[in-house]
Design an enzyme around this catalytic site. Structure first.
Site, PDB file in Angstrom:
ATOM      1  CG  ASP A 229      -0.292  -0.186   2.540  1.00 34.38           C
ATOM      2  OD1 ASP A 229       0.694  -0.941   2.609  1.00 34.38           O
ATOM      3  OD2 ASP A 229      -0.750   0.421   3.522  1.00 34.38           O
ATOM      4  CG  HIS A 230       3.193   2.548   2.458  1.00 34.62           C
ATOM      5  ND1 HIS A 230       3.127   3.783   3.075  1.00 34.62           N
ATOM      6  CD2 HIS A 230       2.418   1.727   3.215  1.00 34.62           C
ATOM      7  CE1 HIS A 230       2.369   3.704   4.147  1.00 34.62           C
ATOM      8  NE2 HIS A 230       1.927   2.460   4.258  1.00 34.62           N
TER       9      HIS A 230
ATOM     10  CG  ASP B  29       2.604   1.831   7.560  1.00 29.82           C
ATOM     11  OD1 ASP B  29       2.115   2.946   7.328  1.00 29.82           O
ATOM     12  OD2 ASP B  29       2.214   0.782   7.019  1.00 29.82           O
TER      13      ASP B  29
ATOM     14  CG  HIS C 230      -1.579   4.039   7.282  1.00 19.92           C
ATOM     15  ND1 HIS C 230      -1.705   2.930   8.080  1.00 19.92           N
ATOM     16  CD2 HIS C 230      -0.952   3.614   6.165  1.00 19.92           C
ATOM     17  CE1 HIS C 230      -1.173   1.885   7.477  1.00 19.92           C
ATOM     18  NE2 HIS C 230      -0.704   2.270   6.300  1.00 19.92           N
TER      19      HIS C 230
END
Length: 303
Positions: free
Chosen positions: A66-67, A212, A270
């Site tokens: 997702d990054h 994260d 996020h």
């Protein structure tokens, strides 16, 4: 001087509720930097009127999909639309290998130079610096190696007192001399002191990005007094055990970190797909740190 951040994606793990995986554009004095590149990033760039070929540097925090899963598509599209200028890519070990495999089996030979800079998740580093901006990394604690990024503006110019300058007929060519804090010496020998014709320079601004991470004290020194802090806030605090298990942070913890590090403003993001309504995350953060905001896709935030 323009210094602001556009949110392209603020969802964690999966796209949900028309929220997209993590990606941001930072505009510093019309120089564009891309921070993370989740799935759909190039579509979001198009949606919000950002020309990808104006992006000069891309920063990838870690190798969870997702990054970075939007990166292959974005780099390929830059190739197809004829990019010629160099593109600098900063990311963890292995990212260059992933790209090489993709391009090998698609038989893609990029028309531009893609210059890869490997980042370290073990120690802080300055990875880019020019006269007006410095970009640093710092280690975060996630399930895999992960870095945060900090963008620090260089020394800003002093502010001219235009009435005073014009009254003394100081040539326009010397305005920059005064703004740099240097005195102007006229042809007749008179000295015009910068302190008499300018105000002190505004404080330099900074943007810190924590993608994260589980909450730890280890990275707090690197985000101290940032003008704007983006910090992941995946869960509400009633799921703090789940946050720890998955190496993420709650909105309450993000706010406590913002308060402890004396940042100017906190930008939450996020978000877990379990939350359609994000207002409870904002309320939880504001109960600790009043200057908390929800990141919203398509919105620019001034640093």
């Amino acid at each position: 001087m323009r210094f602001e951040v556009l949110i392209l994606g603020n969802s964690s793990a999966t796209p949900m509720y028309d929220r997209h995986p993590t990606s941001q554009v930072l505009n510093f004095n019309e120089q564009l930097f891309l921070i993370d590149c989740g799935e759909g990033t190039q579509m979001q760039l198009n949606r919000y009127g950002i020309k990808s070929n104006k992006i000069s540097h891309i920063f990838i925090s870690h190798l969870h999909g997702d990054h970075y899963l939007g990166l292959i598509g974005l780099l390929s599209s830059m190739h197809l639309i004829g990019r010629k200028s160099d593109l600098h890519l900063y990311g963890p070990i292995g990212l260059d290998e992933i790209l090489a495999v993709q391009f090998k089996y698609s038989e893609t030979m990029l028309r531009y130079n893609l210059i890869f800079h490997e980042t370290s998740a073990e120690r802080p580093e300055v990875i880019f610096e020019n006269r007006t901006l410095k970009v640093s990394t710092f280690p975060l604690t996630h399930r895999i190696p992960c870095t945060g990024f900090r963008f620090d503006e260089g020394q800003r110019a002093r502010t001219l007192l235009m009435d005073e300058v014009e009254k003394e007929n100081i040539p326009v060519a010397y305005y920059q001399v005064l703004k740099k804090g240097m005195d102007y010496i006229a042809d007749d020998g008179r000295v015009f002191k910068a302190a008499d014709f300018t105000l002190p320079a505004p404080l330099s601004r900074s943007y810190a990005y924590c993608s994260d991470t589980i909450r730890t004290a280890s990275y707090l020194p690197y985000i101290q007094q940032a003008t704007l802090l983006y910090h992941e806030s995946t869960f509400l605090h009633d799921m703090v055990d789940r946050a720890k298990e998955t190496f993420h942070t709650t909105s309450l913890e993000a706010a406590e970190i913002a308060k402890e590090t004396a940042v100017g403003k906190l930008l939450l993001g996020h978000y877990s797909a379990r939350y359609k309504d994000l207002q409870p995350l904002l309320a939880e953060a504001q109960s600790v740190f009043q200057h908390s905001m929800l990141s919203q896709e398509g919105k620019w935030y001034t640093v």
